[in-house]
Design a protein around this motif. Structure first.
Motif, PDB file in Angstrom:
ATOM      1  N   HIS A 118       0.429   6.731   3.398  1.00 49.55           N
ATOM      2  CA  HIS A 118       1.479   6.702   4.225  1.00 49.55           C
ATOM      3  C   HIS A 118       1.769   8.142   4.764  1.00 49.55           C
ATOM      4  CE1 HIS A 118       4.817   6.291   0.958  1.00 49.55           C
ATOM      5  NE2 HIS A 118       4.335   7.611   1.213  1.00 49.55           N
ATOM      6  N   TYR A 164       3.502   0.196   6.310  1.00 50.26           N
ATOM      7  CA  TYR A 164       2.518  -0.929   6.513  1.00 50.26           C
ATOM      8  C   TYR A 164       2.971  -2.139   5.854  1.00 50.26           C
ATOM      9  CZ  TYR A 164      -1.189   3.071   6.596  1.00 50.26           C
ATOM     10  OH  TYR A 164      -1.933   3.901   7.142  1.00 50.26           O
ATOM     11  N   LEU A 169      -2.844  -3.017   6.250  1.00 47.25           N
ATOM     12  CA  LEU A 169      -3.817  -2.604   5.349  1.00 47.25           C
ATOM     13  C   LEU A 169      -5.061  -3.353   5.090  1.00 47.25           C
ATOM     14  CD1 LEU A 169      -1.172  -1.789   2.464  1.00 47.25           C
ATOM     15  CD2 LEU A 169      -2.570  -0.142   3.496  1.00 47.25           C
TER      16      LEU A 169
END
Ligand SMILES: C[S@@+](CC[C@H](N)C(=O)[O-])C[C@H]1O[C@@H](n2cnc3c(N)ncnc32)[C@H](O)[C@@H]1O
Length: 206
Positions: A118, A164, A169
């Motif tokens: 991230h 996310y 993902l």
């Protein structure tokens, strides 16, 4: 980035850092779903000074590779483990977005990433991460990625992050990887702040 993370780990005791996890329970629950042997290779990317390594060693995993951009982080982890245990782990200082060591690996049975991806905000950085992952994870191998969720914070350790969910993902990893399990998990920092994460487990297709 290297300078930033070296400073983070040098500035405080590891267990005072916002990222510190006393017990990596969510990762452990996903690892329990993976059909891997104790001598299969487990790669923890952005390992920092994570307690996951302690768990893996205690469980008898004997082929662990711990990677981080920060040498200070890995040194602190080695110190905590002590010489005997730390000699059982392969330590690699490398930047996953400009890899010179990790991309030489192969046959990884389990790729584990809690809270590295991230931080990669640029498309080029994410592409490099994915290229390395695809190069080193074996067919049938597993990928655990835990990131701040869409509900999660927009910053961590003074850096902006990308949020996310499991679908983003899955799109990121592509058709070669099957989503096996995911869950949301709220982590509380040592100072009591909420950090909503999404934990995902993928398996690479044969
Ligand atoms: C939030 S910490 C998480 C640490 C550990 N996974 C844990 O759960 O405690 C993110 C880690 O990623 C590492 N990191 C950040 N950027 C990186 C990069 N480009 N390549 C390798 N490691 C990186 C940092 O040094 C830091 O240890």
């Amino acid at each position: 980035m290297k300078g930033h993370w070296e400073h983070v780990y040098a500035s405080k005791e590891v267990d005072r850092l916002g990222l510190y996890e006393e017990s990596p329970e969510p990762s452990i629950s996903l690892i329990s779903r993976c059909h891997i042997d104790k001598d299969d290779t487990v790669l923890d990317v952005g390992a920092g000074a994570s307690t996951l390594i302690d768990y893996l060693l205690d469980q008898g995993y004997n082929n662990i590779i711990s990677v981080d951009i920060s040498e200070t982080a890995l040194q602190k982890l080695r110190k905590r483990l002590g010489e005997e245990k730390s000699n059982l782990v392969r330590w690699i200082t490398d930047d996953i977005t400009k890899s010179v060591h990790i991309d030489k690996l192969s046959g990884i049975a389990l790729w584990h990433d809690r809270a590295l991806l991230h931080f990669l905000l640029e498309e080029r950085e994410r592409e490099m991460y994915l290229a390395v992952l695809k190069k080193v994870v074996r067919k049938g191998g597993y990928v655990i990625i835990a990131t701040f969720s869409l509900m999660g914070a927009k910053k961590c350790s003074g850096l902006n992050v990308m949020n996310y969910d499991q679908k983003i993902l899955a799109d990121f990893l592509g058709d070669d990887f099957e989503l096996v399990e995911y869950f949301e998990h709220t982590y509380y920092t040592p100072s009591g702040e909420e950090r909503p994460y999404v934990y995902t487990l993928f398996q690479r297709k044969n």
